[in-house]
Design an enzyme around this catalytic site. Sequence first.
Site, short mmCIF file in Angstrom:
data_model
loop_
_atom_site.label_atom_id
_atom_site.label_comp_id
_atom_site.label_asym_id
_atom_site.label_seq_id
_atom_site.Cartn_x
_atom_site.Cartn_y
_atom_site.Cartn_z
N ARG A 106 38.18 71.80 72.47
CA ARG A 106 39.42 71.15 72.91
C ARG A 106 39.64 71.40 74.39
O ARG A 106 39.47 72.52 74.87
CB ARG A 106 40.62 71.66 72.10
CG ARG A 106 40.53 71.30 70.62
CD ARG A 106 41.74 71.76 69.84
NE ARG A 106 41.55 71.48 68.42
CZ ARG A 106 42.38 71.88 67.46
NH1 ARG A 106 43.47 72.57 67.77
NH2 ARG A 106 42.14 71.59 66.19
N GLU A 114 50.73 80.68 65.18
CA GLU A 114 50.04 79.77 64.26
C GLU A 114 48.58 80.17 64.06
O GLU A 114 47.86 80.42 65.03
CB GLU A 114 50.11 78.35 64.80
CG GLU A 114 49.36 77.34 63.95
CD GLU A 114 48.97 76.09 64.72
OE1 GLU A 114 48.00 75.44 64.30
OE2 GLU A 114 49.63 75.76 65.72
N SER A 147 47.37 75.07 60.20
CA SER A 147 48.25 73.94 59.92
C SER A 147 47.63 73.16 58.77
O SER A 147 46.47 72.75 58.85
CB SER A 147 48.39 73.02 61.14
OG SER A 147 49.25 73.57 62.10
N ARG A 198 41.50 83.37 65.94
CA ARG A 198 42.86 83.86 65.82
C ARG A 198 42.97 84.89 64.70
O ARG A 198 43.78 85.83 64.77
CB ARG A 198 43.83 82.70 65.60
CG ARG A 198 43.97 81.83 66.83
CD ARG A 198 45.16 80.91 66.77
NE ARG A 198 45.33 80.20 68.04
CZ ARG A 198 46.42 79.52 68.41
NH1 ARG A 198 47.45 79.47 67.58
NH2 ARG A 198 46.48 78.93 69.57
#
Length: 430
Positions: free
Chosen positions: A262, A349, A352, A391
């Site tokens: 990304r 986060e 999702s 993460r």
Amino acid sequence: MHDIKAIRENPAALDAALARRGAAPMSSEILSLDEARRAMILAAETAQAEQNKASKEVGAAKASGDEAEFERLRALVADKKAEVARLNEDAKAKDAELSNLLMTLPNSPADDVPDGADEDDNVEIRRWGTPREFTFAPKEHYDLPAVQDGMDFEVAAKLAGSRFVVLSGAVARVHRALAQFMIDTHVDENGLTEAITPVLVREDMMYGTGQLPKFGEDSYQTKDGWWLIPTAEVTLTNIVNNVMVEEGYLPRRYVAHTQCFRSEAGSAGRDTAGMLRQHQFEKVEMVSITKPDESDAEHTRMTRCAEDILERLGLPYRKVALCTGDMGFGARRTHDIEVWLPGQNTYREISSVSTCGDFQARRMNARFKPAEGGKPEFLHTLNGSGLAVGRCLIAVLENGQQEDGSVTLPEVLHARLGGKTRITADGQLA
């Protein structure tokens, strides 16, 4: 993508859905394009009928010896042929214009999605686990003595620039063990089918899942036209691109561990320290393809799959319902799972999980045949992280940190680490 027939029948519903997303009404512009397109198609069909009629009369005029009528009709056929070609081209262009416009519109939120402008309006659903009380000031992951030699941002910057990292030694092994633990759990216990997919895809695959046309700047494109995937959602969902499946094929549940890429174009200045927001990262992605009446239950099931990974790792988290203003472009409903990071003293986060309804299926023309017959229907698609590996590594390191600089590792990883239970302060597995 939205159904043009539904917009014709209830344009107010589209505008109401867009308003909940904070977007301007679009039904008038869409219906105007649609009306012009349909008028051109009708005109082309009329001209074609006139051409066909004249073509039949040409032979009769020739046979009767009426040369003047023969020449008139022959000229009329030529004129109508040119008119039909022009009108068909105009209709095709108008159809592309309409399709391109529909491609830029976000999905309609489900009725139970909370209204709101941004992340501040998201609604917490529940929490699991109690954040650990430290007897010392907890550090962020990149400041831990245990990872100083195994998490190198300077070498990564030399190799590729900012927002990259080189992992080595114990840290790299824990990162790999986390990904393997996630994949094994999803395959062996959650019934997902493991897939290894390309990380380079054709442009129409990015259109299929909604990364294009609006969000091209968020991803990377090669000089040859391929796109680097921002998530395996792109490859796994597009397995059914332009495919008609039997109802018995459903549901399909996939999981893949891939590199993701990304540009982070919209996050300049955010999370620049450490490896929380990288240009290249690894993720274990879940994708489900279901019948329409099963997608809501599948959303709940997928969310539990992601939550269960964190619970087995002993990492406190909270589940949040995203509001209309914070939800992704293709989502109909999204549950975020946020893991506790003591170094930041907040939840961040880590997954999702979204249900997209038939929004992506319409873009991909992905349908199924009902077992009892009847008209084919569009599939429903869902996607979710299960989990973001980097993460998760951050959360394991920060939650397991000790005052002496070492890190205690979750029990479920011990077997995958050769029985090792911690990373010492000098970066060794022990």
